[in-house]
Design an enzyme around this catalytic site. Sequence first.
Site, PDB file in Angstrom:
ATOM      1  N   CYS A  78      -5.504 -21.503 -17.524  1.00 24.30           N
ATOM      2  CA  CYS A  78      -6.062 -20.579 -16.544  1.00 24.30           C
ATOM      3  C   CYS A  78      -6.158 -19.216 -17.221  1.00 24.30           C
ATOM      4  O   CYS A  78      -5.147 -18.586 -17.495  1.00 24.30           O
ATOM      5  CB  CYS A  78      -5.182 -20.488 -15.304  1.00 24.30           C
ATOM      6  SG  CYS A  78      -5.740 -19.257 -14.101  1.00 24.30           S
ATOM      7  N   GLU A  83     -13.153 -21.659 -14.546  1.00 23.52           N
ATOM      8  CA  GLU A  83     -13.097 -22.501 -15.740  1.00 23.52           C
ATOM      9  C   GLU A  83     -14.527 -22.691 -16.239  1.00 23.52           C
ATOM     10  O   GLU A  83     -15.488 -22.515 -15.485  1.00 23.52           O
ATOM     11  CB  GLU A  83     -12.456 -23.859 -15.447  1.00 23.52           C
ATOM     12  CG  GLU A  83     -10.965 -23.820 -15.157  1.00 23.52           C
ATOM     13  CD  GLU A  83     -10.118 -23.427 -16.358  1.00 23.52           C
ATOM     14  OE1 GLU A  83     -10.682 -23.267 -17.465  1.00 23.52           O
ATOM     15  OE2 GLU A  83      -8.900 -23.284 -16.192  1.00 23.52           O
TER      16      GLU A  83
END
Length: 232
Positions: A2, A102
């Site tokens: 992340c 992402e």
Amino acid sequence: MCGRYSLAKSKMELEERFQAEMLEDFKPRYNIAPSQLVPVITSDSPKGFSHFYWGITPAFAKNKPVANRLINARSETITEKVSFKNAFKKSRCLVPADGFFEWKKVGKKTKVPYRFVFLDESLFSFAGIWEEFETEKGEIAHTFTILTTRPNGLTAEIHDRMPVILKNENEEKWLNLNTSEEELLSMLSPYPDELMTKYTVSPMVNQVTNDSPFVIRKTLPMDQFGNYTLFG
């Protein structure tokens, strides 16, 4: 991994959702990146927001540059890694968010950014740990990292890791230093994918200086160069 997330909510919304007081001013953040100062709620002060830097510099590597900071910690080895195990035991935190980003690889040079959110785009919290960091000037700053886990079905289409999102009922337990290690580890599983959704966003998110509402808007799939792509 992340490496970017959003917190596009107001101070009032944050205080109401987490039942914690925020003394500092806060403006919605659309593109939070490592090394930036952002709100967290710590085990030491669960009724108030603190502002910490994203990216732990472990005790054995003091004064390292930002590029060498650890922004994520694998939940599977959190009790084994020297750089994280003490913080896991004594210094846990909630990292408020309302989405994370992402990038999907669709070719050797092509990546398409996606934003992951709850179905109602409400606030949630990542499982985090925090530490004190000594700056080059000898000053003490506070830093945090976000725990990651294997992906749920939704995230697996894009990436092989996802941040640990805590269920609401586990947030207080995560901050409670009396919670057993066994129970803590049981919280570090992928969040149910049926409660989440994803959509493509502008490649403007690639630049950390772009921190505006446009970054989180739904767009047609575009690669990192701003070219439309058939891959969604």
